[in-house]
Write a protein that holds these residues in place. Sequence first.
Motif, PDB file in Angstrom:
ATOM      1  N   GLY A 103     -10.127  -0.368  -3.830  1.00 19.07           N
ATOM      2  CA  GLY A 103      -8.836  -0.926  -3.498  1.00 19.07           C
ATOM      3  C   GLY A 103      -8.913  -2.203  -2.686  1.00 19.07           C
TER       4      GLY A 103
ATOM      5  N   GLU B  27      -3.951   4.254  -2.045  1.00 19.83           N
ATOM      6  CA  GLU B  27      -4.978   3.242  -2.259  1.00 19.83           C
ATOM      7  C   GLU B  27      -4.539   2.335  -3.398  1.00 19.83           C
ATOM      8  OE1 GLU B  27      -7.311   2.771  -0.315  1.00 19.83           O
ATOM      9  OE2 GLU B  27      -7.801   4.670   0.668  1.00 19.83           O
ATOM     10  N   LEU B  28      -4.870   1.049  -3.311  1.00 24.13           N
ATOM     11  CA  LEU B  28      -4.537   0.145  -4.389  1.00 24.13           C
ATOM     12  C   LEU B  28      -5.371   0.470  -5.627  1.00 24.13           C
ATOM     13  CD1 LEU B  28      -2.886  -1.496  -2.348  1.00 24.13           C
ATOM     14  CD2 LEU B  28      -3.940  -3.560  -3.297  1.00 24.13           C
ATOM     15  N   SER B  29      -4.759   0.346  -6.790  1.00 22.61           N
ATOM     16  CA  SER B  29      -5.506   0.557  -8.022  1.00 22.61           C
ATOM     17  C   SER B  29      -6.504  -0.586  -8.199  1.00 22.61           C
ATOM     18  CB  SER B  29      -4.556   0.603  -9.221  1.00 22.61           C
ATOM     19  OG  SER B  29      -3.926  -0.650  -9.414  1.00 22.61           O
TER      20      SER B  29
ATOM     21  N   ALA C 219      -5.994  -4.532  -7.216  1.00 16.88           N
ATOM     22  CA  ALA C 219      -6.760  -5.041  -6.072  1.00 16.88           C
ATOM     23  C   ALA C 219      -7.630  -6.223  -6.464  1.00 16.88           C
ATOM     24  CB  ALA C 219      -7.630  -3.921  -5.492  1.00 16.88           C
TER      25      ALA C 219
ATOM     26  N   GLU D  98     -13.137   5.236  -3.803  1.00 16.35           N
ATOM     27  CA  GLU D  98     -11.760   4.851  -4.088  1.00 16.35           C
ATOM     28  C   GLU D  98     -11.259   3.807  -3.101  1.00 16.35           C
ATOM     29  OE1 GLU D  98      -7.333   6.961  -4.575  1.00 16.35           O
ATOM     30  OE2 GLU D  98      -9.028   8.058  -3.712  1.00 16.35           O
ATOM     31  N   THR D  99     -11.634   3.963  -1.831  1.00 13.13           N
ATOM     32  CA  THR D  99     -11.170   3.012  -0.817  1.00 13.13           C
ATOM     33  C   THR D  99     -11.700   1.616  -1.071  1.00 13.13           C
ATOM     34  OG1 THR D  99     -11.016   4.769   0.847  1.00 13.13           O
ATOM     35  CG2 THR D  99     -11.150   2.503   1.654  1.00 13.13           C
TER      36      THR D  99
ATOM     37  N   SER E 217       0.809  -1.219   0.000  1.00 10.38           N
ATOM     38  CA  SER E 217       0.000   0.000   0.000  1.00 10.38           C
ATOM     39  C   SER E 217       0.842   1.268   0.000  1.00 10.38           C
ATOM     40  CB  SER E 217      -0.951   0.006   1.203  1.00 10.38           C
ATOM     41  OG  SER E 217      -0.228  -0.126   2.416  1.00 10.38           O
TER      42      SER E 217
ATOM     43  N   GLN F 253       2.679   0.004  -8.752  1.00  5.83           N
ATOM     44  CA  GLN F 253       1.531  -0.899  -8.738  1.00  5.83           C
ATOM     45  C   GLN F 253       1.172  -1.352 -10.150  1.00  5.83           C
ATOM     46  OE1 GLN F 253      -1.876   0.428  -6.515  1.00  5.83           O
ATOM     47  NE2 GLN F 253      -0.655   1.289  -4.862  1.00  5.83           N
TER      48      GLN F 253
ATOM     49  N   ARG G 199      -4.446   2.521   4.746  1.00  6.89           N
ATOM     50  CA  ARG G 199      -3.871   3.817   4.382  1.00  6.89           C
ATOM     51  C   ARG G 199      -3.706   4.719   5.595  1.00  6.89           C
ATOM     52  NH1 ARG G 199      -5.983   7.766  -0.540  1.00  6.89           N
ATOM     53  NH2 ARG G 199      -4.300   9.294  -0.385  1.00  6.89           N
TER      54      ARG G 199
END
Length: 425
Positions: A263, A188-190, A194, A259-260, A143, A150, A180
Amino acid sequence: MPSYPSASPAGTLPGSVPQLDVAGSVPQLDVAGALLALLRDSTTEPRPDDQLEALTLAVAADLPVLLWGEPGIGKTAALTQLATALDLPLTTVIASVHEPSDFSGLPVIGDDPAEQGIPMAPPDWAVRLVRAGRGLLFLDELSTAPPAVQAALLRVVLERRIGALTLPPGVRVVAAANPRSSAADGWELSPPLANRFVHLQWTHDHDVVVRGLGGTWPRATPPRLDPAKLPGAVAFARRAVCGLLTARPALVHRLPGSETRRGGAWPSPRSWEATIALIAFATAAGSSREVLSQLVRGTVGDGAGLELLASMDRMDLPDPETLLADPEGAELPERGDLRQAALDGVVAAVRARPDRSRWDAAWALLVRALRTGAPDLVVVPATTLAALRQDDWDVPAAVEQLAGAVALSRTADRAAARTAARAGR
């Protein structure tokens, strides 16, 4: 989780007394080394651990796993112990300190680029994994890796390619990340990255930690898959997922809005395919419902995962018509919620096709449920079944056996209502 002793100081063994030097004194660093060896010495024991079993099953299924957890709770130690249990060499790569080219490969110009092209040279750790033919690749601090890194990791996770090399089938991929909020300069993971992982929430267990600090940690064990169950496990997994998606086509692909959540785990054709594999492995291994729940929700998310689990429960329910055909010999589910659902299904079957003999059989089944399980489970089905009575149907004697349970339930409901009313004043 367990830690492992480092090499002992020269002239000593773990737990042994360091030898005197020529002058007759013991070098203090040797004494310190012996003490450190004793502190690092630990053992393992077989102990049920749902999250460790879920991790082991996902690794056995050859699916990339991402462990989410706060810093310092033992994610890295868990991977070290898992690698030892599976007899796999562990290769740790800190994703956040690498450049994209470390995963996509560095261009190397040969004798004739126009003729031979420009190959992408892989890093040394990838070469070692390929030479070994097997191993556990641990991508730590995922992360905190920037978006460009990533993006480069996509081929590593999905295609197992690093530069010009392809990782052999014997290599498994596991990553770890901090939320995060607790990650240093976290990202955040893309969503594409993810969606390639099985997301497992890693937490600490107080009893495990206390016993481990005392020198004994739980042992990771490879899943014991029953060869006789493999065809049935695959058929069951496909039927469970395809049945849900047939009834709920909107769940085939649902990209979260925030967005969260993008991810994390969310449903897509790729993650549903992984879910089928995990259900098959968990079924063949005889894993508990809690382990299955962690795997399913970690692949398609909580919402779709819980719907799938509920759908799988209904798959195990007995056919209402079979129960009505032989109420005295009927086998009812032991678990309370499944027994309630089975009885509700019987009442629904009588409502769909009302008949005096079917109505009597349903009452006999409720009496059997009363004798073999919790009395409160028959209250709602009995009340609903009583409302289906037609004028020319005599009340069966079985109703008297149920009257006590129904009356007791109503008394308890009235008492609860009075208590709630007094509390609201």
